[in-house]
Design a protein around this motif. Sequence first.
Motif, PDB file in Angstrom:
ATOM      1  N   THR A 408       0.842  -1.392  -0.180  1.00 54.79           N
ATOM      2  CA  THR A 408       0.136   0.205   0.073  1.00 54.79           C
ATOM      3  C   THR A 408       0.497   1.495   0.431  1.00 54.79           C
ATOM      4  O   THR A 408       2.118   1.551   0.398  1.00 54.79           O
ATOM      5  N   SER A 409       0.405   2.002  -0.160  1.00 54.13           N
ATOM      6  CA  SER A 409       1.074   3.688  -0.103  1.00 54.13           C
ATOM      7  C   SER A 409       0.762   4.526   1.231  1.00 54.13           C
ATOM      8  O   SER A 409       1.144   5.580   1.400  1.00 54.13           O
ATOM      9  N   ALA A 410       0.843   3.575   2.157  1.00 52.73           N
ATOM     10  CA  ALA A 410       0.374   4.049   4.240  1.00 52.73           C
ATOM     11  C   ALA A 410       1.232   4.182   4.611  1.00 52.73           C
ATOM     12  O   ALA A 410       2.412   4.009   4.174  1.00 52.73           O
ATOM     13  N   THR A 411       1.123   5.403   5.085  1.00 51.93           N
ATOM     14  CA  THR A 411       2.247   5.913   5.843  1.00 51.93           C
ATOM     15  C   THR A 411       2.539   5.018   7.233  1.00 51.93           C
ATOM     16  O   THR A 411       2.095   4.568   7.912  1.00 51.93           O
ATOM     17  N   VAL A 412       3.969   4.962   7.577  1.00 57.39           N
ATOM     18  CA  VAL A 412       3.579   3.785   8.597  1.00 57.39           C
ATOM     19  C   VAL A 412       4.543   4.267   9.099  1.00 57.39           C
ATOM     20  O   VAL A 412       5.390   4.670   9.462  1.00 57.39           O
ATOM     21  N   LEU A 413       4.127   3.933  10.722  1.00 50.53           N
ATOM     22  CA  LEU A 413       4.793   4.111  11.826  1.00 50.53           C
ATOM     23  C   LEU A 413       5.370   3.086  12.793  1.00 50.53           C
ATOM     24  O   LEU A 413       4.613   2.708  13.167  1.00 50.53           O
ATOM     25  N   VAL A 414       6.485   3.288  13.069  1.00 46.84           N
ATOM     26  CA  VAL A 414       7.811   2.014  12.999  1.00 46.84           C
ATOM     27  C   VAL A 414       7.920   2.220  14.952  1.00 46.84           C
ATOM     28  O   VAL A 414       8.777   3.179  14.873  1.00 46.84           O
ATOM     29  N   ARG A 415       7.728   1.170  16.101  1.00 45.09           N
ATOM     30  CA  ARG A 415       7.656   1.477  17.143  1.00 45.09           C
ATOM     31  C   ARG A 415       8.977   0.123  18.365  1.00 45.09           C
ATOM     32  O   ARG A 415       8.592  -0.715  17.756  1.00 45.09           O
ATOM     33  N   GLY A 416       9.640   1.153  18.708  1.00 47.68           N
ATOM     34  CA  GLY A 416      10.307   0.023  19.173  1.00 47.68           C
ATOM     35  C   GLY A 416      11.754   0.806  19.465  1.00 47.68           C
ATOM     36  O   GLY A 416      12.112   1.220  20.151  1.00 47.68           O
ATOM     37  N   GLU A 417      12.161  -0.239  21.093  1.00 48.12           N
ATOM     38  CA  GLU A 417      13.436   0.286  21.618  1.00 48.12           C
ATOM     39  C   GLU A 417      14.615   0.467  20.887  1.00 48.12           C
ATOM     40  O   GLU A 417      14.366  -0.208  19.615  1.00 48.12           O
ATOM     41  N   SER A 418      15.513   1.112  21.057  1.00 49.70           N
ATOM     42  CA  SER A 418      16.925   1.319  20.046  1.00 49.70           C
ATOM     43  C   SER A 418      17.387   0.154  19.780  1.00 49.70           C
ATOM     44  O   SER A 418      17.694  -0.916  20.610  1.00 49.70           O
ATOM     45  N   GLY A 419      17.980  -0.065  18.625  1.00 50.24           N
ATOM     46  CA  GLY A 419      18.289  -1.203  18.231  1.00 50.24           C
ATOM     47  C   GLY A 419      17.626  -2.382  17.785  1.00 50.24           C
ATOM     48  O   GLY A 419      18.238  -3.716  17.240  1.00 50.24           O
ATOM     49  N   VAL A 420      16.694  -2.081  17.561  1.00 49.43           N
ATOM     50  CA  VAL A 420      15.823  -3.294  17.598  1.00 49.43           C
ATOM     51  C   VAL A 420      15.308  -4.029  16.065  1.00 49.43           C
ATOM     52  O   VAL A 420      15.229  -5.011  16.088  1.00 49.43           O
ATOM     53  N   GLY A 421      15.596  -3.379  15.331  1.00 45.42           N
ATOM     54  CA  GLY A 421      15.909  -3.401  14.222  1.00 45.42           C
ATOM     55  C   GLY A 421      14.842  -2.498  13.299  1.00 45.42           C
ATOM     56  O   GLY A 421      14.572  -3.185  12.135  1.00 45.42           O
ATOM     57  N   LYS A 422      14.564  -0.910  13.439  1.00 45.80           N
ATOM     58  CA  LYS A 422      13.073  -0.232  12.874  1.00 45.80           C
ATOM     59  C   LYS A 422      13.291  -0.484  11.647  1.00 45.80           C
ATOM     60  O   LYS A 422      12.694  -0.110  10.870  1.00 45.80           O
ATOM     61  N   GLU A 423      15.136   0.248  11.296  1.00 45.83           N
ATOM     62  CA  GLU A 423      15.019   0.556   9.995  1.00 45.83           C
ATOM     63  C   GLU A 423      15.641  -0.580   8.783  1.00 45.83           C
ATOM     64  O   GLU A 423      15.412  -0.655   8.149  1.00 45.83           O
ATOM     65  N   LEU A 424      15.481  -1.740   9.998  1.00 41.97           N
ATOM     66  CA  LEU A 424      15.708  -2.840   8.764  1.00 41.97           C
ATOM     67  C   LEU A 424      14.216  -3.182   8.602  1.00 41.97           C
ATOM     68  O   LEU A 424      13.700  -3.511   7.206  1.00 41.97           O
ATOM     69  N   VAL A 425      12.882  -2.791   9.676  1.00 37.49           N
ATOM     70  CA  VAL A 425      11.844  -2.986   9.032  1.00 37.49           C
ATOM     71  C   VAL A 425      11.341  -1.665   8.531  1.00 37.49           C
ATOM     72  O   VAL A 425      10.741  -2.553   6.796  1.00 37.49           O
ATOM     73  N   ALA A 426      11.638  -0.853   8.071  1.00 34.97           N
ATOM     74  CA  ALA A 426      11.253   0.532   7.129  1.00 34.97           C
ATOM     75  C   ALA A 426      11.966  -0.309   5.507  1.00 34.97           C
ATOM     76  O   ALA A 426      11.351   0.104   4.416  1.00 34.97           O
ATOM     77  N   ALA A 427      13.073  -0.462   5.628  1.00 36.19           N
ATOM     78  CA  ALA A 427      13.923  -1.677   4.169  1.00 36.19           C
ATOM     79  C   ALA A 427      13.305  -2.909   3.933  1.00 36.19           C
ATOM     80  O   ALA A 427      12.645  -2.576   3.088  1.00 36.19           O
ATOM     81  N   ALA A 428      12.993  -3.448   4.764  1.00 35.19           N
ATOM     82  CA  ALA A 428      11.474  -4.651   4.627  1.00 35.19           C
ATOM     83  C   ALA A 428      10.143  -4.145   3.962  1.00 35.19           C
ATOM     84  O   ALA A 428      10.143  -4.660   2.406  1.00 35.19           O
ATOM     85  N   ILE A 429      10.458  -2.832   3.991  1.00 38.61           N
ATOM     86  CA  ILE A 429       8.343  -2.534   3.539  1.00 38.61           C
ATOM     87  C   ILE A 429       8.890  -1.947   1.960  1.00 38.61           C
ATOM     88  O   ILE A 429       7.952  -1.627   1.199  1.00 38.61           O
TER      89      ILE A 429
END
Length: 698
Positions: A408-429
């Motif tokens: 989809t084209s929806a904006t996504v908010l990724v939450r989590g502690e520092s170092g959990v891999g939020k940037e990895l989730v963004a790359a996967a999206i």
Amino acid sequence: MTPSPKESSELASGITPPTEPANASPPDNAAASTTKNAYLVLRSAGRWSDVFRLSPPGDAIIGRSSASQIVVRSEKASRRHARIHWSGDSWRIEDLGSRNGTIVDSATITGDAPLKDGSTIEIAGFSIQFVRTIEGAGTGKPVAGESSQATDDQLTMEMDPSAITDRRSRSQYLYGPPVTVSGSAASAQVVAHGKLLQLAFELARAEDVNEAIEIVLDRLTENLQISTAAAYLMHAPPSATKSAAADANDSPTLTATRQNGAKSYRRPPESLISSVSSDGGEAVLARNVMGDRSLATENSHGEVDAESLILAPVRDRDGVLRGLLHLTSDGGTPLLRPEDLEFVLAVAEILAELLSGLQIRTRLDRSLKQTKRQLRQLQEQLTDKVRIVGKSEPVQKVIESIALAAPTSATVLVRGESGVGKELVAAAIHHGSQRRGGPLVCMNCAALSPSLLESELFGHEKGAFTGATDRKQGKFEAADGGTLMLDEIGEMDAEIQAKFLRVLEGHPFERVGGHVPIQVDVRVVAATNRDLRAMVAEGTFRQDLYYRLHVVEIVVPPLRQRGQDILLLANHFLKQFNLQMGRKIESITPEAAKLLLSYSWPGNIRELKNVIERAVVLNTRNSIDVHDLVLLPAMSEGQTNVFPNQPEQIEITIAELERQHIDRVLQYTEGNKSRASSILGIERSTLDRKLKRYGESS
């Protein structure tokens, strides 16, 4: 006297020997042969064309008659024009009553005259130089009417006298307009062109160098009356950085041979190979060479029995020597002719271009294979960067959410502690969306001051502020058509939040200091380790921006909640660092695995990766054990106090305790003072003052 155009057009066969060689047999004494032997170097229309070897007691008749040893195809020559013979202890020339006379060293002779080393004989506009050794050739005086300017061929001869046997460097079959001839000569030329065309087609279908060489030798043997033939190749394909001269210094390697009859093939003398292979060296046609060890090699009986030879360089259009073609004839076959040399030269040039093309194709194939390997490696690396390793239930929920949200084209908010891999989730999206072909731009909002953050996001014009020496494109423009991942969105200043919200809602923006509206198509993935809802309640984060970002929320679990995923990730990083560092650490011991599972991982996946990397770097064994793992002891399972209950840790001041706690928080936040001050519950300026005081007291 310069030959007429008609005569010049016949130069391919202008001065030729008879079909039977002159009476020349090798003398019993090699030293006597060296003393008595001599050479006639033939020149026509300013070009050196051939070498005829004289060996006593044989005579050489020069004339228009085909029975002559040296045939001059010119109406100005008599049928029997002159005779060169050995008399007493020297070579002499006798005019045989010719119509137009015989000239020796610019003087017309009337009868018998001696020849000295370097004498120039002029007959019917053709020049013949008499030399006692090959090395003495190339110094004859030009015929009257010829250009006094030395040709390229003559210059080559002067630099390398042994190259006087060169016929020419290019074949008339392949370059320039065809020579206008009639009768049998025209028919022979048409046949030669047809054979060369057929050869070119055959070579074009050759799969490799060896097949091409076999084809060439087969066609040379079929089309020319020869005793032996051979092809040589340079040891290795010449590199792009080596010059043709450097390549010529390499010794050619015999690749394939052909024999007609019982006579075996013999390699030509190295001096002749060196002459033809040298930079600028040309093809050689030499006849009446029987007994001459400078032009041919002895057989098993110690005799030089070849009577004529051709040695042609296989040189491409760039002048790079690819190899040699060597052909010989003996007493059972006619002497090789200039027409044969023309044909061999054409074959050599066709072969050279094929070898050059095969080398380029080989290089391209090798480059293509290397590129494919690199592509596979990059794909594997990219897969590692966007692959979420883990089988725990919390991770599977994250993967499911990514799979649903990415297309989809929806904006996504990724939450989590520092170092959990939020940037990895963004790359996967990003890579799971239709924008995967566009850019993925990542930026940390906490790392910059408000003014610099605005410039980084939206860009600035030249002169917009002090230090803005050039126009700069912002992250929104850089991510146009792709995805913009903004980490630590909760650190964004309130003023920038308003401008950011307008862009999210589809409005254009302007660069700092600019007035031109800029419209972009960007999908935003925001990430934070803070509770944005609590920040909204506190009034530090815009409510409307929060709702705009909170279209799809993905919460990434901390590593301590992922159970056995810790070991999966540890082995994943172990394999990764083994590959990067060339190590062969095979496993993690059960004791080390137990310690990894019992640790609470405050730094999450980032900390685990660093721990494994350190263990690989400092390990000399084939497994990772407990003592290879550097972990904070206060964070092990079952320990709730900040420090272990030891006397040396109890008997400290509150100031020292504060200092140690601040150090640990800074370590946890990887030096991010804004995040550290938030965790400590103090202002950033207060933290700076405390750190300054600690620095002064240390």
